[in-house]
Design a protein around this motif. Structure first.
Motif: not given
Length: 253
Positions: A1-17, A36-40, A51-54
């Motif tokens: 699986m290639q990562t170029a020109d795709i979309s990805a979701i990462v939860t807890g994405g504002a800090s740490g892992l 992540d949560l709005p404040d984060a 792009e951070h998405v609350p």
């Protein structure tokens, strides 16, 4: 699986892992939606390609909206989902002040296990609607457990339960989603240098590091991100849990 020109979701994405993984995926050519949560999200530094998405991962409506956003670009199909969101409060089943708070137990399982399932299920629905690549692949889901799933310590009943659930979810999820060309993997990290450890003393962190057989240090978030990229790129990894812990086995306390 290639990562170029795709979309990805990462939860807890504002800090740490999550933040390290979002940055690594963006650096490899993906457009990343860091949930992540709005404040984060408000406090997170800007990262090119991220792009951070609350989003509250326990809210089906909020996760569905975030998935629709991530899957909305036909030129960048949603292919990768990484769940890092989680909480880890500690409380004994029976202590001096009484029994473990039932509402706290429920909340830990709701965030860590149910939240992981909600994100995986709704994202898989969107990924399944994409065109497969030449090998029939449509996507990869990477969930986050913990060595506590195997070596839960005193006070970790809720946390270990939630992470053990993620371990148990891995194989049936991989089998369920195989027909859609979606792989499912889980990483079980040991002790990682995350914001949760930033509040403890250097002496305490040194003690934790000394318990790791090799290397004698704590893991780094970037190493988790590196493993995510390796899993995404290795098409034959599916339905398995990988311990990233330096051969650590946690003591009872």
């Amino acid at each position: 699986m290639q990562t170029a020109d795709i979309s990805a979701i990462v939860t807890g994405g504002a800090s740490g892992l999550g933040a390290a993984t979002a940055a690594a995926l963006a650096d490899s050519g993906a457009r990343v939606y860091a949930l992540d949560l709005p404040d984060a999200c408000a406090a997170a530094p800007a990262v090119e390609g991220v792009e951070h998405v609350p989003t509250d991962v326990t809210s089906e409506a909020e996760v569905r909206a975030a998935v629709q956003r991530a899957a909305g670009d036909p030129d960048r199909p949603l292919r990768v989902v990484v769940s890092c969101a989680g909480i880890g409060p500690s409380q004994r089943i029976l202590g001096r002040k009484g029994t473990h708070a039932i509402d706290l137990y429920r909340k830990v399982v709701e965030v860590n296990l149910v939240g992981t399932f909600v994100v995986m299920a709704l994202a898989a629905e969107a990924i399944a609607a994409t065109e497969p690549d030449a090998d029939g692949q449509r996507g990869v889901v990477v969930n986050t457990a913990s060595v506590a799933a195997y070596d839960g310590q005193v006070g970790q009943a809720a946390y270990s339960s939630s992470k053990g659930g993620i371990v148990g979810l891995t194989l049936p999820a991989a089998r369920d989603l195989a027909q859609y060309g979606i792989r499912v993997m889980t990483i079980a990290p040991g002790i990682v240098e995350t914001p949760m450890l930033a509040t403890v003393s250097e002496e305490f962190r040194a003690g934790l590091a000394a318990g790791v057989p090799f290397p004698h240090r704590l893991a780094r978030p970037e190493e988790y991100a590196q493993l995510v990229l390796a899993i995404v790129g290795h098409d034959y990894l599916n339905g398995e849990v990988i311990r990233m812990d330096g051969a650590l086995r946690m003591a009872p306390r």
